[in-house]
Design a protein around this motif. Sequence first.
Motif, PDB file in Angstrom:
ATOM      1  N   LEU A 260       0.821  -1.218   0.019  1.00  0.00           N
ATOM      2  CA  LEU A 260      -0.199  -0.164   0.052  1.00  0.00           C
ATOM      3  C   LEU A 260       0.809   1.262  -0.179  1.00  0.00           C
ATOM      4  CD1 LEU A 260      -3.108  -0.806   2.239  1.00  0.00           C
ATOM      5  CD2 LEU A 260      -3.078  -0.037   0.021  1.00  0.00           C
ATOM      6  N   PRO A 261       1.929   1.442   1.019  1.00  0.00           N
ATOM      7  CA  PRO A 261       2.579   2.666   0.995  1.00  0.00           C
ATOM      8  C   PRO A 261       3.487   2.913  -0.266  1.00  0.00           C
ATOM      9  CG  PRO A 261       3.440   1.209   2.481  1.00  0.00           C
ATOM     10  CD  PRO A 261       2.340   0.787   2.213  1.00  0.00           C
ATOM     11  N   VAL A 262       3.731   1.679  -1.089  1.00  0.00           N
ATOM     12  CA  VAL A 262       4.416   1.861  -2.305  1.00  0.00           C
ATOM     13  C   VAL A 262       3.411   2.008  -3.302  1.00  0.00           C
ATOM     14  CG1 VAL A 262       5.658   0.360  -4.094  1.00  0.00           C
ATOM     15  CG2 VAL A 262       6.106   0.155  -1.849  1.00  0.00           C
ATOM     16  N   GLY A 263       2.268   1.515  -3.446  1.00  0.00           N
ATOM     17  CA  GLY A 263       1.453   1.905  -4.645  1.00  0.00           C
ATOM     18  C   GLY A 263       0.805   3.204  -4.346  1.00  0.00           C
ATOM     19  N   LEU A 264       0.664   3.714  -3.247  1.00  0.00           N
ATOM     20  CA  LEU A 264       0.003   4.985  -3.053  1.00  0.00           C
ATOM     21  C   LEU A 264       1.106   6.163  -2.889  1.00  0.00           C
ATOM     22  CD1 LEU A 264      -2.693   3.958  -0.518  1.00  0.00           C
ATOM     23  CD2 LEU A 264      -3.035   4.363  -2.797  1.00  0.00           C
ATOM     24  N   ARG A 265       2.154   5.890  -3.003  1.00  0.00           N
ATOM     25  CA  ARG A 265       3.245   7.070  -2.623  1.00  0.00           C
ATOM     26  C   ARG A 265       3.204   7.912  -3.921  1.00  0.00           C
ATOM     27  NH1 ARG A 265       9.683   6.021  -1.779  1.00  0.00           N
ATOM     28  NH2 ARG A 265      10.110   8.038  -1.276  1.00  0.00           N
ATOM     29  N   PRO A 275       9.550   2.444   1.789  1.00  0.00           N
ATOM     30  CA  PRO A 275       8.728   1.312   1.435  1.00  0.00           C
ATOM     31  C   PRO A 275       8.941   0.194   0.540  1.00  0.00           C
ATOM     32  CG  PRO A 275       7.957   3.531   1.544  1.00  0.00           C
ATOM     33  CD  PRO A 275       9.187   3.726   1.280  1.00  0.00           C
ATOM     34  N   GLU A 276       9.738   0.742  -0.619  1.00  0.00           N
ATOM     35  CA  GLU A 276       9.905  -0.290  -1.539  1.00  0.00           C
ATOM     36  C   GLU A 276      11.095  -1.344  -0.939  1.00  0.00           C
ATOM     37  OE1 GLU A 276       8.617   3.493  -3.670  1.00  0.00           O
ATOM     38  OE2 GLU A 276       9.858   2.980  -1.643  1.00  0.00           O
TER      39      GLU A 276
END
Length: 307
Positions: A260-265, A275-276
């Motif tokens: 989620l924090p990767v996709g929404l960054r 996050p990655e």
Amino acid sequence: MMITADQSVVIPSDWRDYLALTKPRVMTLVVFTGLCGLLAAPGHIHPVIGFAVILCIAVGAGGAAALNQWYEAEIDAQMKRTAQRPIPAGRMDRRNARDFGIALSAGSVIVMGLAAGWLVAALLVISIVYYAVVYTIWLKPRTPQNIVVGGGAGAFPPLIGWIAVTQEVTLMPIVLFAIIFMWTPPHFWALALFVKTDYAKVGIPMMPVVAGEASTRRQILIYAILLAPFALAPWYLGGFGLIYGVSAALLSLAFIGFSLPVGLRRSEEGDAMRPERKLFGFSILYLFALFAALVADRLAANAGWIA
């Protein structure tokens, strides 16, 4: 010390360089998932044959990795992440790496055929060719979908391990193949996001280089969500019980949580790619734990602890 045909100096290689050609860290996951496929399969296999199967999976994977490094030596030399591999670092002649890869690949297939049957050996051939030729030579330098299609190369070990026991191609080993196939894009793209400069420098069209970081992050989240039903499939198809089902559900929720924090960054604050990096690290743990749960569920069922 020797001089190659292109006049570059090659320092004599030792056993550690040959081991490095096999990509031992990658091989650990390959061997583990292959072993889990073998142990989770219904039926029995003689321990000596089982050991031979896992050894052949490891040796075949090592041979394919050596051929990959032989073919990509010039590219590896230009990338910070791979510049210290044996060939670009000048510790091994390129032809020796090629011959080593061919010998490992051919030897593993022959032994697999004699030990576990030629159906399993044929699957090993396909997996080696898939990685060394289809992915390395064809897909990787040509399309940003390289890791999507090429993910099949790393998905063969549990399929091979399972079929070595059952000697037939059924739905369940195909599902295990599909799990790794769907897991590979978010796992590898997380890595590609924080080494994209290397890929851009050598002209490899990895997704972050071609489609951009924002698109890659969205696709990571999408694949993480799509992975969940594949991960749960062994349970809801009736092949495994609650131990696996609960484990797969919790692990998949965690995988989505890390994605989620990767996709929404939307920003590059600090350029730390935290996050990655966290997702990449967890993705490895995820696959180890998921396949360990398969084995735990099977052992519990065989022992009569669960229905």
